[in-house]
Motif scaffolding. Structure first.
Motif, PDB file in Angstrom:
ATOM      1  N   LEU A 110       0.148  18.104  -0.560  1.00 25.09           N
ATOM      2  CA  LEU A 110       1.045  18.960   0.214  1.00 25.09           C
ATOM      3  C   LEU A 110       0.302  19.641   1.357  1.00 25.09           C
ATOM      4  O   LEU A 110       0.827  19.786   2.461  1.00 25.09           O
ATOM      5  CB  LEU A 110       1.680  20.013  -0.698  1.00 25.09           C
ATOM      6  N   LYS A 111      -0.926  20.067   1.089  1.00 25.22           N
ATOM      7  CA  LYS A 111      -1.704  20.787   2.102  1.00 25.22           C
ATOM      8  C   LYS A 111      -1.980  19.928   3.328  1.00 25.22           C
ATOM      9  O   LYS A 111      -2.059  20.437   4.443  1.00 25.22           O
ATOM     10  CB  LYS A 111      -3.018  21.287   1.499  1.00 25.22           C
ATOM     11  N   VAL A 112      -2.157  18.610   3.110  1.00 19.13           N
ATOM     12  CA  VAL A 112      -2.445  17.731   4.247  1.00 19.13           C
ATOM     13  C   VAL A 112      -1.207  16.969   4.701  1.00 19.13           C
ATOM     14  O   VAL A 112      -1.296  16.090   5.557  1.00 19.13           O
ATOM     15  CB  VAL A 112      -3.585  16.739   3.901  1.00 19.13           C
ATOM     16  N   GLY A 113      -0.040  17.314   4.123  1.00 21.74           N
ATOM     17  CA  GLY A 113       1.207  16.695   4.548  1.00 21.74           C
ATOM     18  C   GLY A 113       1.317  15.233   4.184  1.00 21.74           C
ATOM     19  O   GLY A 113       1.857  14.432   4.969  1.00 21.74           O
ATOM     20  N   LEU A 114       0.848  14.864   2.990  1.00 11.86           N
ATOM     21  CA  LEU A 114       0.828  13.465   2.574  1.00 11.86           C
ATOM     22  C   LEU A 114       1.822  13.257   1.437  1.00 11.86           C
ATOM     23  O   LEU A 114       1.729  13.901   0.389  1.00 11.86           O
ATOM     24  CB  LEU A 114      -0.590  13.096   2.107  1.00 11.86           C
ATOM     25  N   SER A 115       2.791  12.370   1.631  1.00 13.31           N
ATOM     26  CA  SER A 115       3.746  12.042   0.574  1.00 13.31           C
ATOM     27  C   SER A 115       3.147  10.993  -0.355  1.00 13.31           C
ATOM     28  O   SER A 115       2.140  10.359  -0.035  1.00 13.31           O
ATOM     29  CB  SER A 115       5.044  11.514   1.174  1.00 13.31           C
ATOM     30  N   THR A 116       3.799  10.806  -1.503  1.00 14.24           N
ATOM     31  CA  THR A 116       3.335   9.790  -2.449  1.00 14.24           C
ATOM     32  C   THR A 116       3.390   8.400  -1.825  1.00 14.24           C
ATOM     33  O   THR A 116       2.476   7.590  -2.003  1.00 14.24           O
ATOM     34  CB  THR A 116       4.197   9.825  -3.725  1.00 14.24           C
ATOM     35  N   TYR A 117       4.468   8.134  -1.084  1.00 13.31           N
ATOM     36  CA  TYR A 117       4.599   6.835  -0.433  1.00 13.31           C
ATOM     37  C   TYR A 117       3.486   6.634   0.598  1.00 13.31           C
ATOM     38  O   TYR A 117       2.883   5.555   0.681  1.00 13.31           O
ATOM     39  CB  TYR A 117       5.971   6.717   0.239  1.00 13.31           C
ATOM     40  N   GLU A 118       3.220   7.671   1.389  1.00 16.02           N
ATOM     41  CA  GLU A 118       2.165   7.562   2.401  1.00 16.02           C
ATOM     42  C   GLU A 118       0.798   7.393   1.758  1.00 16.02           C
ATOM     43  O   GLU A 118      -0.040   6.639   2.251  1.00 16.02           O
ATOM     44  CB  GLU A 118       2.173   8.805   3.290  1.00 16.02           C
ATOM     45  N   LEU A 119       0.577   8.075   0.630  1.00 14.64           N
ATOM     46  CA  LEU A 119      -0.690   7.910  -0.094  1.00 14.64           C
ATOM     47  C   LEU A 119      -0.858   6.468  -0.547  1.00 14.64           C
ATOM     48  O   LEU A 119      -1.925   5.869  -0.369  1.00 14.64           O
ATOM     49  CB  LEU A 119      -0.730   8.849  -1.304  1.00 14.64           C
ATOM     50  N   ALA A 120       0.201   5.902  -1.127  1.00 13.14           N
ATOM     51  CA  ALA A 120       0.146   4.519  -1.585  1.00 13.14           C
ATOM     52  C   ALA A 120      -0.149   3.572  -0.434  1.00 13.14           C
ATOM     53  O   ALA A 120      -0.937   2.626  -0.565  1.00 13.14           O
ATOM     54  CB  ALA A 120       1.458   4.148  -2.266  1.00 13.14           C
ATOM     55  N   GLU A 121       0.477   3.838   0.695  1.00 12.79           N
ATOM     56  CA  GLU A 121       0.278   2.979   1.868  1.00 12.79           C
ATOM     57  C   GLU A 121      -1.158   3.064   2.377  1.00 12.79           C
ATOM     58  O   GLU A 121      -1.763   2.043   2.717  1.00 12.79           O
ATOM     59  CB  GLU A 121       1.258   3.400   2.963  1.00 12.79           C
ATOM     60  N   ARG A 122      -1.709   4.269   2.398  1.00 14.96           N
ATOM     61  CA  ARG A 122      -3.069   4.450   2.909  1.00 14.96           C
ATOM     62  C   ARG A 122      -4.107   3.846   1.966  1.00 14.96           C
ATOM     63  O   ARG A 122      -5.143   3.336   2.399  1.00 14.96           O
ATOM     64  CB  ARG A 122      -3.358   5.947   3.092  1.00 14.96           C
TER      65      ARG A 122
END
Length: 252
Positions: free
Chosen positions: A11-23
């Motif tokens: 949340l602090k870095v504005g990263l969603s679960t989907y975006e994390l998976a993609e990265r």
């Protein structure tokens, strides 16, 4: 049980679960389980996630490091051992100050040697603070029992309190510089600690010996390590117990 530490870091870095998976290049359902079910990622993924959310692996997944691996990591955090403080090359101090971009911390009773051996330190700390580096100075309260006891243990009596007053003659030049904070403390120091971002010089204290004659550990933080953070947390505990030298302004 969810991994609230990971969730909060994302949340602090504005990263969603989907975006994390993609990265990280994994299935979104896998990333979802890392958060909602506290499933531990593979080591290669933990390294990448920790870098993305700017947190330590040991903080995000405190249970995944075995005691044996923790020992190996601690050994890797130890950069060098100096048999006594006087053995530290003078250019080490200059390099560590120069390379700091976020934090410089000094925790001592007096540490008079530092402004004496690094004549540019007042200018250097001012320059760093003006560049956005938070500088925290912790000196022993010359009226405290801890300073009196340390002076007695070293066989110099009231001279320890005198050293604190002497070093203040240097550091008082920093009064009013935005980003530089100074506090007195009255704690028993088992170590003097000098922090420069993710590197520490830890000057151990030995009963009956001046700090200059005691060993120094040079530590560098590793994401999955705990050794560096033990001393960094100790610094913060002393900071929270101190009181301002120059006025009511305190660090955030």
């Amino acid at each position: 049980m969810a991994n609230e530490r990971l969730r909060e870091a994302m949340l602090k870095v504005g990263l969603s679960t989907y975006e994390l998976a993609e990265r990280i290049d994994v299935n979104p359902k896998t990333a979802e389980r890392w958060v909602t079910l506290d499933r531990a990622p593979y080591p290669r993924h933990r390294h990448a996630i920790a870098a993305l959310v700017q947190e330590r692996e040991a903080y995000l997944w405190p249970k995944v490091v075995s005691p044996e691996r923790a020992t190996r990591i601690a050994e890797s955090e130890l950069v060098h051992v100096y048999p006594r403080r006087a053995a530290i090359p003078l250019d080490i101090w200059g390099r560590l100050i120069d390379q700091a971009t976020e934090e410089i911390g000094i925790l001592v009773y007096a540490g008079l040697f530092l402004p004496e051996q690094v004549p540019s330190i007042i200018r250097d700390l001012t320059t760093k603070a003006q560049a956005g580096v938070r500088v925290r100075l912790l000196l022993g309260d010359p009226k405290s029992q801890a300073v009196a006891a340390r002076g007695a243990e070293e066989g110099i009596g009231d001279a320890m309190a005198g050293k604190v007053h002497n070093v203040l003659a240097f550091y008082n030049q920093l009064c009013g510089v935005e980003g530089i904070f100074a506090r007195f403390h009255g704690t028993t120091l088992y170590n003097s600690i000098y922090r420069f971002d993710n590197e520490l010089l830890v000057n151990t204290h030995a009963y009956g010996f001046p700090a200059a004659h005691a060993p120094v550990l040079h530590l560098r933080r590793l994401s999955a390590g705990e050794l560096f953070d033990t001393y960094a947390d100790s610094f913060d505990r002393v900071w929270s117990s101190g009181h301002p030298i120059w006025g009511p302004t305190v660090a955030a």
